[in-house]
Design an enzyme around this catalytic site. Structure first.
Site, PDB file in Angstrom:
ATOM      1  N   ASP A  49      12.827  44.408 -36.785  1.00 60.08           N
ATOM      2  CA  ASP A  49      12.499  45.717 -37.337  1.00 60.08           C
ATOM      3  C   ASP A  49      12.632  45.649 -38.861  1.00 60.08           C
ATOM      4  OD1 ASP A  49      15.340  45.772 -37.724  1.00 60.08           O
ATOM      5  OD2 ASP A  49      15.555  46.655 -35.734  1.00 60.08           O
ATOM      6  N   ASP A  51      13.800  47.616 -42.342  1.00 60.05           N
ATOM      7  CA  ASP A  51      14.562  48.709 -42.937  1.00 60.05           C
ATOM      8  C   ASP A  51      14.236  48.804 -44.419  1.00 60.05           C
ATOM      9  OD1 ASP A  51      15.866  49.204 -40.510  1.00 60.05           O
ATOM     10  OD2 ASP A  51      17.381  47.691 -40.938  1.00 60.05           O
ATOM     11  N   ASP A 132      27.356  44.238 -44.895  1.00 57.56           N
ATOM     12  CA  ASP A 132      28.369  43.373 -44.278  1.00 57.56           C
ATOM     13  C   ASP A 132      28.363  41.938 -44.801  1.00 57.56           C
ATOM     14  OD1 ASP A 132      25.932  43.066 -42.962  1.00 57.56           O
ATOM     15  OD2 ASP A 132      26.728  43.448 -40.948  1.00 57.56           O
TER      16      ASP A 132
HETATM   17  P1  ATP Z   1      18.946  42.516 -36.522  1.00 55.23           P
HETATM   18  O1  ATP Z   1      18.175  41.272 -36.707  1.00 55.23           O
HETATM   19  O2  ATP Z   1      19.714  42.526 -35.271  1.00 55.23           O
HETATM   20  O3  ATP Z   1      18.167  43.774 -36.724  1.00 55.23           O
HETATM   21  P2  ATP Z   1      20.237  43.409 -38.921  1.00 55.23           P
HETATM   22  O4  ATP Z   1      21.131  42.723 -39.900  1.00 55.23           O
HETATM   23  O5  ATP Z   1      18.921  43.870 -39.426  1.00 55.23           O
HETATM   24  O6  ATP Z   1      20.078  42.449 -37.665  1.00 55.23           O
HETATM   25  P3  ATP Z   1      20.715  46.149 -38.346  1.00 55.23           P
HETATM   26  O7  ATP Z   1      21.670  46.771 -37.404  1.00 55.23           O
HETATM   27  O8  ATP Z   1      19.255  46.367 -38.182  1.00 55.23           O
HETATM   28  O9  ATP Z   1      21.037  44.598 -38.315  1.00 55.23           O
HETATM   29  O10 ATP Z   1      21.202  46.595 -39.787  1.00 55.23           O
HETATM   30  C1  ATP Z   1      20.367  46.547 -40.938  1.00 55.23           C
HETATM   31  C2  ATP Z   1      21.213  46.250 -42.180  1.00 55.23           C
HETATM   32  O11 ATP Z   1      22.196  47.257 -42.366  1.00 55.23           O
HETATM   33  C3  ATP Z   1      22.000  44.953 -42.124  1.00 55.23           C
HETATM   34  O12 ATP Z   1      21.224  43.830 -42.483  1.00 55.23           O
HETATM   35  C4  ATP Z   1      23.107  45.225 -43.116  1.00 55.23           C
HETATM   36  O13 ATP Z   1      22.663  45.112 -44.443  1.00 55.23           O
HETATM   37  C5  ATP Z   1      23.410  46.694 -42.862  1.00 55.23           C
HETATM   38  N1  ATP Z   1      24.446  46.851 -41.822  1.00 55.23           N
HETATM   39  C6  ATP Z   1      24.253  47.011 -40.491  1.00 55.23           C
HETATM   40  N2  ATP Z   1      25.401  47.159 -39.839  1.00 55.23           N
HETATM   41  C7  ATP Z   1      26.370  47.099 -40.772  1.00 55.23           C
HETATM   42  C8  ATP Z   1      27.792  47.202 -40.732  1.00 55.23           C
HETATM   43  N3  ATP Z   1      28.417  47.381 -39.571  1.00 55.23           N
HETATM   44  N4  ATP Z   1      28.466  47.108 -41.901  1.00 55.23           N
HETATM   45  C9  ATP Z   1      27.808  46.939 -43.075  1.00 55.23           C
HETATM   46  N5  ATP Z   1      26.496  46.828 -43.172  1.00 55.23           N
HETATM   47  C10 ATP Z   1      25.766  46.906 -42.051  1.00 55.23           C
HETATM   48 MG    MG Z   2      17.506  45.051 -38.361  1.00 50.64          MG
END
Ligand code: ATP
Ligand code: MG
Length: 429
Positions: A49, A51, A132
């Protein structure tokens, strides 16, 4: 700061994300792709996805996109912008005031140091630091085709390293879910977890206090995933499985736990293979496997105390599920079929004509049969029994060694009516 060289090209970005970025920029705002999508593109993986992060406040995002956008979230107020079937998550740059001056921290924390609410807007550099992991704190700007790095994330991409932004003790206490995110992201992308970011044993128990509804979402992301087998191994290795599934962990950690561990590994591997093949998967099946060792042990315990098998199984299910949902909330639409999968297991031992055909006709037969195969693979039931049920579906008239009744004739009649449409392969309903 110096923008970085990178290999991201525009047509790797979804149509919805591009329109979101362009819409915000046309309205005069700064808007970048951020987080997992930038990370994945830099590592040559197709993002799940996209963001967007912006200096527009959530209400301003809604003004730009009108009815396409809506505000969601309590802990983080963000906007969802919808383009057909795609939803783009738009978050406003946020500061983490606790990072520079603990006295000025306006976030709401609970007793364990967890962030409950965090709506202090800030600069893009501040936004990067509250994320994170460094590789999740990179921003890609389509207007100048540059990656902006305030946290050293590019070096980590090159080193294929997962490094926390800031101090592990602080960051993992703020949000213990980051410990399982570390494992998931490292497993998915084949990254090495930086030593200080390895989940500290002392903080792992904090996961037990994460709201159970959030935990359910996280467990699905962990295990209903092509990298699920690696994730499961890492969860076990770092003790992270225990606070999520304490009852199952107790069985896995017992002297005879290896077979149960193999059963769960196989369920996770089957799920991963199905996802890779584009076939449907259900949380009911994976949760049935995750909790089965505890249910089975509890039922055996009750039987030792004199409870007959059927009520022992029913009551063990209720006890195990009742306890589990305090940790990981399993919605009814999954827990009901999960229980049916368990409830059908004893019926595989009754193979005579009518009973067999009735079982094959049961709406949950396919998932229960797949589950029987898992149990056979783990040595819990004889391979011969599993094979009999495999044959009973395809060759209903095969004589049955030991069953006395000679196959499952009822199953045969039913199968003929169906014109052989049943698939041979495993197919949890
Ligand atoms: P995925 O590939 O599973 O989507 P992702 O890193 O994009 O992994 P998301 O849950 O979509 O995970 O989160 C998007 C972004 O938001 C992360 O890349 C990070 O920058 C931030 N983020 C998400 N969860 C947290 C958290 N628990 N603490 C701090 N930052 C977070
Ligand atoms: Mg993501």
């Amino acid at each position: 700061m110096e923008p970085h060289e990178h290999g991201i090209v525009r047509d790797q970005i979804s149509a919805g994300a591009l329109q979101t970025l362009e819409g915000l920029q046309a309205a005069g705002y700064r808007a970048c792709l951020v987080g997992g999508a930038v990370r994945d593109l830099l590592l040559g993986v197709a993002p799940k996805d996209f963001d967007v992060a912006t200096d527009a406040e959530p209400e301003a995002v809604v003004e730009v996109f009108g009815r396409k956008a809506r505000l969601i979230g309590r802990r983080f107020r963000i906007a969802h912008v919808r383009f057909g079937r795609e939803i783009v998550e738009v978050s406003t740059f946020r500061a983490d005031p606790g990072a520079s001056d603990p006295g000025a921290d306006t976030r709401e924390l609970d007793d364990a140091g967890r962030v409950l609410r965090d709506n202090v807007f800030g600069s893009i550099a501040e936004d990067a630091r509250r994320r994170d992991f460094a590789i999740n704190g990179l921003y890609y700007d389509i207007s100048d085709d540059c990656v902006y790095d305030y946290v050293g994330g590019m070096a980590d991409v090159d080193a294929r390293r997962l490094r926390l932004i800031g101090d592990a003790d602080v960051r993992y206490r703020e949000d213990p879910v980051r410990m399982i995110r570390a494992v998931r992201i490292a497993a998915k992308l084949g990254l090495t977890i930086d030593e200080p970011a390895l989940p500290p044993r002392a903080l792992v128990p904090l996961l037990a206090d994460v709201p159970s509804a959030r935990m359910f979402d996280e467990v699905l992301k962990l295990l209903m995933n092509p990298a699920g087998p690696a994730v499961f191994r890492m969860l076990r290795e770092h003790g992270l499985f225990t606070p999520l599934f304490d009852q199952t962990a107790a069985v896995l950690d017992s002297p005879a736990g290896a077979a149960s561990e193999a059963l769960i590994e196989q369920a996770v591997a089957n799920t991963a293979a199905r996802i890779e093949a584009g076939r449907p998967v259900t949380p009911a099946f994976i949760f049935a496997a995750l909790l089965w060792p505890a249910v089975r042990e509890q039922a055996a315990e009750l039987e030792r105390g004199g409870t007959p098998p059927a009520p022992a199984l029913a009551s063990a299910q209720s006890q195990v599920v009742g306890h589990q949902i305090q940790r990981v909330a399993i919605p009814k639409r999954f827990s009901v079929p999960m229980r049916e999968i368990w409830q059908l297991q004893p019926r595989f031992h009754r193979r005579r004509g009518k009973q067999a055909s009735r079982l094959i006709a049961h709406p949950r037969f396919r998932a229960a049969y797949d589950f029987l195969l898992l149990r056979a693979g783990a040595g819990e039931v004889d391979d011969e029994l599993a094979q009999w049920w495999t044959d009973a579906q395809d060759h209903p008239s095969t004589p049955t060694p030991g069953s006395g009744a000679g196959g499952a004739p009822g199953a045969g009649r039913r199968r003929k009516r169906r014109g052989g449409r049943r698939r041979k392969s495993a197919e949890p309903a």
